[in-house]
Design a protein around this motif. Structure first.
Motif, PDB file in Angstrom:
ATOM      1  N   ILE A  78      17.894 -17.838 -11.059  1.00 34.62           N
ATOM      2  CA  ILE A  78      17.108 -17.847 -12.298  1.00 34.62           C
ATOM      3  C   ILE A  78      16.653 -16.415 -12.523  1.00 34.62           C
ATOM      4  O   ILE A  78      15.852 -15.876 -11.748  1.00 34.62           O
ATOM      5  N   VAL A  79      17.191 -15.758 -13.549  1.00 32.87           N
ATOM      6  CA  VAL A  79      16.916 -14.337 -13.760  1.00 32.87           C
ATOM      7  C   VAL A  79      15.829 -14.107 -14.801  1.00 32.87           C
ATOM      8  O   VAL A  79      15.232 -13.018 -14.849  1.00 32.87           O
ATOM      9  N   SER A 133      23.080 -19.222 -18.664  1.00 25.02           N
ATOM     10  CA  SER A 133      22.725 -20.445 -19.389  1.00 25.02           C
ATOM     11  C   SER A 133      21.212 -20.470 -19.592  1.00 25.02           C
ATOM     12  O   SER A 133      20.452 -20.491 -18.620  1.00 25.02           O
ATOM     13  N   THR A 134      20.788 -20.468 -20.840  1.00 25.04           N
ATOM     14  CA  THR A 134      19.360 -20.542 -21.149  1.00 25.04           C
ATOM     15  C   THR A 134      18.993 -21.997 -21.408  1.00 25.04           C
ATOM     16  O   THR A 134      19.566 -22.642 -22.286  1.00 25.04           O
ATOM     17  N   LEU A 135      18.045 -22.492 -20.633  1.00 30.24           N
ATOM     18  CA  LEU A 135      17.667 -23.901 -20.685  1.00 30.24           C
ATOM     19  C   LEU A 135      16.213 -24.041 -21.109  1.00 30.24           C
ATOM     20  O   LEU A 135      15.333 -23.325 -20.615  1.00 30.24           O
ATOM     21  N   VAL A 136      15.965 -24.974 -22.006  1.00 26.93           N
ATOM     22  CA  VAL A 136      14.601 -25.256 -22.445  1.00 26.93           C
ATOM     23  C   VAL A 136      13.936 -26.184 -21.437  1.00 26.93           C
ATOM     24  O   VAL A 136      14.532 -27.166 -20.991  1.00 26.93           O
ATOM     25  N   VAL A 137      12.707 -25.860 -21.066  1.00 21.35           N
ATOM     26  CA  VAL A 137      11.914 -26.745 -20.204  1.00 21.35           C
ATOM     27  C   VAL A 137      10.645 -27.106 -20.969  1.00 21.35           C
ATOM     28  O   VAL A 137       9.880 -26.238 -21.379  1.00 21.35           O
ATOM     29  N   SER A 138      10.471 -28.390 -21.182  1.00 21.44           N
ATOM     30  CA  SER A 138       9.363 -28.831 -22.019  1.00 21.44           C
ATOM     31  C   SER A 138       8.930 -30.226 -21.614  1.00 21.44           C
ATOM     32  O   SER A 138       9.765 -31.116 -21.436  1.00 21.44           O
ATOM     33  N   SER A 139       7.616 -30.406 -21.462  1.00 22.51           N
ATOM     34  CA  SER A 139       7.087 -31.733 -21.155  1.00 22.51           C
ATOM     35  C   SER A 139       7.142 -32.599 -22.406  1.00 22.51           C
ATOM     36  O   SER A 139       6.965 -32.122 -23.527  1.00 22.51           O
ATOM     37  N   HIS A 140       7.413 -33.889 -22.208  1.00 20.03           N
ATOM     38  CA  HIS A 140       7.542 -34.807 -23.330  1.00 20.03           C
ATOM     39  C   HIS A 140       6.170 -35.226 -23.856  1.00 20.03           C
ATOM     40  O   HIS A 140       5.261 -35.542 -23.092  1.00 20.03           O
ATOM     41  N   ARG A 141       6.033 -35.220 -25.152  1.00 23.99           N
ATOM     42  CA  ARG A 141       4.835 -35.734 -25.841  1.00 23.99           C
ATOM     43  C   ARG A 141       3.549 -35.045 -25.398  1.00 23.99           C
ATOM     44  O   ARG A 141       2.467 -35.642 -25.437  1.00 23.99           O
ATOM     45  N   SER A 142       3.638 -33.819 -24.956  1.00 30.90           N
ATOM     46  CA  SER A 142       2.424 -33.082 -24.596  1.00 30.90           C
ATOM     47  C   SER A 142       2.726 -31.590 -24.631  1.00 30.90           C
ATOM     48  O   SER A 142       3.884 -31.170 -24.656  1.00 30.90           O
ATOM     49  N   GLU A 143       1.671 -30.804 -24.615  1.00 34.51           N
ATOM     50  CA  GLU A 143       1.789 -29.348 -24.575  1.00 34.51           C
ATOM     51  C   GLU A 143       1.520 -28.831 -23.174  1.00 34.51           C
ATOM     52  O   GLU A 143       1.223 -27.647 -22.987  1.00 34.51           O
ATOM     53  N   SER A 144       1.641 -29.692 -22.157  1.00 33.91           N
ATOM     54  CA  SER A 144       1.309 -29.295 -20.785  1.00 33.91           C
ATOM     55  C   SER A 144       2.233 -28.217 -20.255  1.00 33.91           C
ATOM     56  O   SER A 144       1.814 -27.329 -19.506  1.00 33.91           O
ATOM     57  N   LEU A 145       3.505 -28.281 -20.623  1.00 36.74           N
ATOM     58  CA  LEU A 145       4.478 -27.297 -20.126  1.00 36.74           C
ATOM     59  C   LEU A 145       5.492 -27.007 -21.225  1.00 36.74           C
ATOM     60  O   LEU A 145       6.148 -27.923 -21.717  1.00 36.74           O
ATOM     61  N   LYS A 146       5.608 -25.747 -21.574  1.00 30.36           N
ATOM     62  CA  LYS A 146       6.573 -25.331 -22.597  1.00 30.36           C
ATOM     63  C   LYS A 146       7.187 -24.000 -22.164  1.00 30.36           C
ATOM     64  O   LYS A 146       6.486 -23.124 -21.643  1.00 30.36           O
ATOM     65  N   GLY A 147       8.499 -23.849 -22.396  1.00 31.94           N
ATOM     66  CA  GLY A 147       9.108 -22.568 -22.086  1.00 31.94           C
ATOM     67  C   GLY A 147      10.610 -22.662 -21.909  1.00 31.94           C
ATOM     68  O   GLY A 147      11.253 -23.611 -22.365  1.00 31.94           O
ATOM     69  N   PHE A 148      11.183 -21.656 -21.224  1.00 27.95           N
ATOM     70  CA  PHE A 148      12.622 -21.629 -20.990  1.00 27.95           C
ATOM     71  C   PHE A 148      12.898 -20.897 -19.676  1.00 27.95           C
ATOM     72  O   PHE A 148      12.062 -20.125 -19.174  1.00 27.95           O
ATOM     73  N   THR A 189      16.483 -18.955 -17.662  1.00 30.79           N
ATOM     74  CA  THR A 189      17.882 -18.523 -17.814  1.00 30.79           C
ATOM     75  C   THR A 189      18.532 -18.476 -16.442  1.00 30.79           C
ATOM     76  O   THR A 189      18.061 -17.756 -15.553  1.00 30.79           O
ATOM     77  N   ARG A 190      19.604 -19.260 -16.297  1.00 30.60           N
ATOM     78  CA  ARG A 190      20.338 -19.302 -15.027  1.00 30.60           C
ATOM     79  C   ARG A 190      21.594 -18.455 -15.136  1.00 30.60           C
ATOM     80  O   ARG A 190      22.380 -18.600 -16.070  1.00 30.60           O
ATOM     81  N   VAL A 191      21.780 -17.575 -14.178  1.00 31.55           N
ATOM     82  CA  VAL A 191      23.006 -16.790 -14.054  1.00 31.55           C
ATOM     83  C   VAL A 191      23.577 -17.060 -12.668  1.00 31.55           C
ATOM     84  O   VAL A 191      23.021 -16.605 -11.665  1.00 31.55           O
ATOM     85  N   VAL A 213      16.386 -18.246  -6.263  1.00 29.85           N
ATOM     86  CA  VAL A 213      17.731 -18.760  -6.002  1.00 29.85           C
ATOM     87  C   VAL A 213      17.702 -20.283  -5.922  1.00 29.85           C
ATOM     88  O   VAL A 213      16.803 -20.866  -5.302  1.00 29.85           O
ATOM     89  N   LEU A 214      18.684 -20.920  -6.546  1.00 27.23           N
ATOM     90  CA  LEU A 214      18.870 -22.364  -6.439  1.00 27.23           C
ATOM     91  C   LEU A 214      19.841 -22.623  -5.282  1.00 27.23           C
ATOM     92  O   LEU A 214      21.060 -22.444  -5.422  1.00 27.23           O
ATOM     93  N   GLU A 215      19.278 -23.004  -4.126  1.00 27.97           N
ATOM     94  CA  GLU A 215      20.086 -23.117  -2.915  1.00 27.97           C
ATOM     95  C   GLU A 215      21.194 -24.166  -3.040  1.00 27.97           C
ATOM     96  O   GLU A 215      22.254 -24.042  -2.433  1.00 27.97           O
TER      97      GLU A 215
END
Length: 304
Positions: A81-82, A58-73, A75-77, A116-118
């Protein structure tokens, strides 16, 4: 007015008939619970599949709202997180030369420590334990023994509840303690800076990413509570509330054996459809188990 049985039945005969009726009802219920256990097994297998590793993950987008502080993705298998490619822009995190943002990339090297997501590991373990309980209830134990089935249903109830709690997360979860849930810096390429905390957890069946820049506490560490501009101090004097950059401002934590404060903090949630589906199924399974336990307790004449 009273109700009488006609023709008259002796007390001993009435008691015998009542016991026989209760025994028949109990036998019928135990047979019905075997069908319930089959349905529970199918639902638990669906939950296990939703949390199991798949080819693409599962590829998930991670992005801060209304700012460029954090942007990226990311992938959880399964529970790992691989892949991950994240760009940070924080005032307290210097950007390397030739870059426009600070790069965070999960290492693909074979020797890199896994991310690993414990909580997902715990949830999968508990769901597998439930499947073992169902198999034991069907094949290994005496399906006609109400006390045995009652104990097995209770085990299912406990394990499903704990699996839900693992996917629910929250402040009471051990996974929420970022200062003790440490990630090896070599999980990233290049390695994670010593003053940067990267923390992943599960909250309400969503992946929660928290990034913090840290500062060692020393005798010369400035008091961030007093670091206000003249305009801020005037506003506070006139009754305005004191603005806080984040909710951990001023708090001291022990991180990797050292006292630190949090200078900047970013918090981003990313909804994971598979985790949400697993949580919904666990809710339904928990209700089914609760109904079965209640019916069995009533027929066995157990106290509520």
């Amino acid at each position: 007015m009273s109700t009488a049985i006609w023709p008259h039945v002796a007390a001993e005969e009435l008691s015998r008939v009542q016991d026989l009726s209760l025994a028949n009802e109990l036998k019928w219920l135990l047979d019905a619970l075997q069908d319930t256990l089959k349905s529970l097994k199918a639902g638990l297998e669906e939950c296990a599949y939703l949390l199991a590793p798949t080819e693409h993950g599962s590829t998930l987008v991670v992005s801060s709202h209304r700012s460029e502080s954090l942007k990226g993705f990311i992938t959880r298998v399964g529970t790992r997180i691989v892949k991950g490619d994240i760009k940070l822009r924080l005032a307290s995190l210097p950007i390397p030369k030739a870059y426009t943002s600070y790069p965070l990339a999960v290492s693909s090297a074979p020797h890199a420590p896994p991310l690993v997501l414990e909580q997902l590991t715990a949830a999968r373990t508990l769901i597998n334990a439930c499947l073992d309980v169902v198999d034991a209830s069907t094949w290994a134990g005496d399906s006609g023994d109400p006390h045995f089935i009652s104990g097995q249903m209770r085990l299912l109830d406990v394990n499903i509840h704990e699996a839900k709690a693992a996917l629910k997360g929250g402040a009471d979860s051990e996974a929420s303690t970022w200062w003790s849930s440490l990630i090896d810096e070599n999980t990233f390429d290049p390695p994670l800076p010593s003053n940067l905390s990267f923390h992943l957890s599960i909250l309400d069946a969503a992946v929660l990413l928290e990034v913090r820049t840290l500062e060692l506490v020393t005798s010369t560490t400035p008091d961030h509570h007093s670091a206000f501009s003249f305009r801020d101090r005037v506003a506070v004097a006139l009754g305005a509330s004191k603005a806080q950059p984040h909710d951990e401002m001023g708090a001291v934590f022990v991180y990797k054996g050292q006292k630190v404060t949090v200078r900047e903090k970013l918090r981003v949630e990313s909804q994971d459809p598979n985790l949400m589906a697993a949580m919904a199924k666990l809710n339904a399974l928990e209700r089914s188990v609760a109904l079965g336990r209640k019916a069995l307790d009533m027929v066995m004449e157990k106290d509520d």
